[in-house]
Design an enzyme around this catalytic site. Structure first.
Site, short mmCIF file in Angstrom:
data_model
loop_
_atom_site.label_atom_id
_atom_site.label_comp_id
_atom_site.label_asym_id
_atom_site.label_seq_id
_atom_site.Cartn_x
_atom_site.Cartn_y
_atom_site.Cartn_z
N LYS A 1 -71.85 -28.42 -11.34
CA LYS A 1 -73.27 -28.30 -11.04
C LYS A 1 -73.94 -29.65 -11.24
O LYS A 1 -73.66 -30.35 -12.23
CB LYS A 1 -73.90 -27.24 -11.94
CG LYS A 1 -75.31 -26.83 -11.55
CD LYS A 1 -75.78 -25.63 -12.38
CE LYS A 1 -77.17 -25.18 -11.96
NZ LYS A 1 -77.62 -23.99 -12.72
N SER B 1 -79.40 -19.87 -10.46
CA SER B 1 -79.54 -21.21 -9.92
C SER B 1 -78.22 -21.90 -9.59
O SER B 1 -78.20 -22.93 -8.92
CB SER B 1 -80.32 -22.09 -10.89
OG SER B 1 -79.59 -22.26 -12.11
N SER C 1 -78.51 -17.44 -14.37
CA SER C 1 -78.15 -18.42 -13.35
C SER C 1 -76.66 -18.60 -13.13
O SER C 1 -76.25 -19.23 -12.16
CB SER C 1 -78.77 -19.78 -13.67
OG SER C 1 -80.15 -19.77 -13.42
#
Length: 494
Positions: free
Chosen positions: A96, A171, A195
């Site tokens: 990420k 997310s 997330s």
């Protein structure tokens, strides 16, 4: 695409990490072969920022290829001379973007951070490198990881490989999409209200929210007790493998704790376990098809010898949303307002809405009052789980989210309309109760051709139990397989 229908290249790209490592050790498979298979899939299917899957902020293929060749050579040496390879040697890992890599951009999708460079590796990245993982790509997220869809003005729209009209969730949407599409073997994620688990649920993958502090964070916001970084994979064993590598006390995060390299995977025997079942966690408007998929999991556990116990919780979605935003109003909201000052006109609509909602909640509740709200939810969960080994519930209440949705006016559900779209997910209560480990595993497919997921919730710090139950679910209720990807006819944005 199902595993049985995969081509040779697809099979390599989609190979579980544990199987890949066995192949590397026996010299039957090379890390180069798997990386090249995944690069081929990325180049054929990732597409552009508007119509493609668009899972990445950038790719690092040149350095990854160099690392893969070195890993292949090391396995040959180990086969000849003996010795033990690092835990992830030769495996691809998509990280990420918020997990900063020294010398590379760390923008978190924000115009205010455009061009910002990470001064050091995030602890998660540091540990991936030390374990021989190959970071070949960095994954998309919404601005400042503050939405449950994944799109932003900076990085465009990330789409679900199962149904590109829908979102992979957020997310950590880029990580979930990359795993489902066969673009990577492992991926990193983070979780402050779901997330990690929400994208896992929507992409048919596995996501783990560890107890607070088990995985070291970075920076001042690592002190936020709702948050945490974590692993994602396509299997429970893969996710546990990555958890073992990135968990444990780290000198840069004094809130981190526990030993390093401890794999929480504990097999899948559930005979005799008492597992609570809550289909709605109070009044979440869970879609009928998701309820049925969750019941399917519960029935399978019961058939395997578990005692499934219905659980009632006195929660409402409105109360949980008020509780979480009271917390965000004193921590994340003000931090975001500070970080984005002067660029308000460039913010995504959902980011501006988050900052506004958080600020409003802070006027209604002091920080001390928000702690009392947290404590009440935690006490109710503890009472509901008394005498149980784990709790089973859906991951999301809705079957899908639109890929480009802002949901400023809330979200329609099978039972009406919710004022805030975050109420469509059954995840944030376990960030309030953030010492509880939670694994999200697939439970089936929805009518939207989007996977559904269930959460396995454990008592505080009991990581082995949630992986034990998750492993059983994976065997008893096989996941949806892999999506059939369409060729991308748009030029890649990478």
């Amino acid at each position: 695409m199902t595993p049985g229908a995969a081509t040779a290249v697809d099979s390599l790209a989609l190979l579980p990490a544990t199987e890949a490592l066995a192949g590397f050790r026996s010299l039957e498979i090379s890390p180069v072969e798997i990386l090249e298979a995944q690069i081929q899939r990325i180049e054929s299917h990732n597409g552009d920022r508007e119509t493609g899957i668009n899972a990445f902020t950038e790719t690092l293929f040149d350095s990854a290829r160099t690392q893969a060749r070195a890993a292949a050579d090391e396995y040959v040496r180990l086969a000849r001379e003996g010795g033990e390879a690092p835990a992830l040697l030769g495996l691809s890992v998509a990280t990420k973007e918020k997990h900063g890599i020294a010398g590379r951009t760390l923008e978190q999708g924000l115009a205010a951070h455009r061009g910002r460079i990470a001064p050091v590796d995030h602890p998660v990245v540091e540990r991936l490198n030390a374990a021989g993982g190959i970071i070949h790509a960095r994954t998309t997220s919404p601005e400042f990881s503050c939405a449950t869809t994944t799109h932003s003005p900076m990085w465009g729209i990330t789409r679900n490989p199962w149904n590109t009209e829908t979102s992979p969730g957020g997310s950590s949407g880029g990580s979930g999409a990359a795993l489902a599409a066969g673009f990577t073997t492992l991926a990193t994620a983070s979780d402050i209200a779901g997330s990690t688990r929400i994208p896992a649920g929507f992409t048919g993958t596995v996501g783990y929210k560890a107890p607070y502090g088990r995985i070291p964070g970075f920076g001042a916001l690592a002190a936020d007790w709702y948050r945490g970084d974590g692993p994602m994979g396509r299997t429970v064993a893969d996710t546990a493998l990555l958890a073992a590598v990135i968990s444990g006390r780290h000198q840069t995060d004094h809130g981190s704790w526990g030993g390093y390299g401890i794999n929480p995977f504990a097999g899948g025997d559930v005979a005799g376990l008492h597992i609570g079942l809550s289909l709605t966690l109070g009044d979440y408007p869970v879609a009928p098809e998701i309820r049925e998929n969750t019941l399917k999991v519960a029935r399978a556990l019961e058939a395997a010898g578990a005692v499934v116990v219905p659980v009632e919780l006195p929660w409402t979605t409105a109360r949980i949303t008020e509780t979480t935003f009271a917390h965000f109003g004193h921590i994340l909201g003000p931090a975001m307002a500070t970080e984005t000052a002067g660029t308000e006109s460039e913010l995504a609509a959902y980011t501006a809405r988050f900052i506004k909602d958080a600020a409003a909640a802070a006027t209604r509740h002091t920080l001390v009052e928000s702690l009392a709200m947290d404590h009440a939810l935690q006490a109710e969960l503890a009472a509901a789980m008394a005498g149980l080994d784990a709790l089973l519930c859906p991951t999301s209440a809705v079957a899908s989210l639109a890929a480009d949705g802002d949901y400023l006016d809330g979200i329609a559900t099978s039972e009406g309309h919710l004022g805030h779209y975050w109420e469509a997910h059954l995840t944030s209560p376990f960030n309030v109760a953030n010492r509880c480990p939670v694994v999200s595993v697939p439970s089936g497919l929805s009518r939207d051709s989007v996977p559904t997921g269930v959460q396995i919730v454990g008592h505080p710090f009991d990581e082995a139990m949630v992986f034990r139950v998750a492993a059983a679910v994976e065997v008893l209720v096989p996941g949806p397989g892999f999506p059939q990807l369409k060729p991308s006819y748009s030029a890649s944005s990478l």
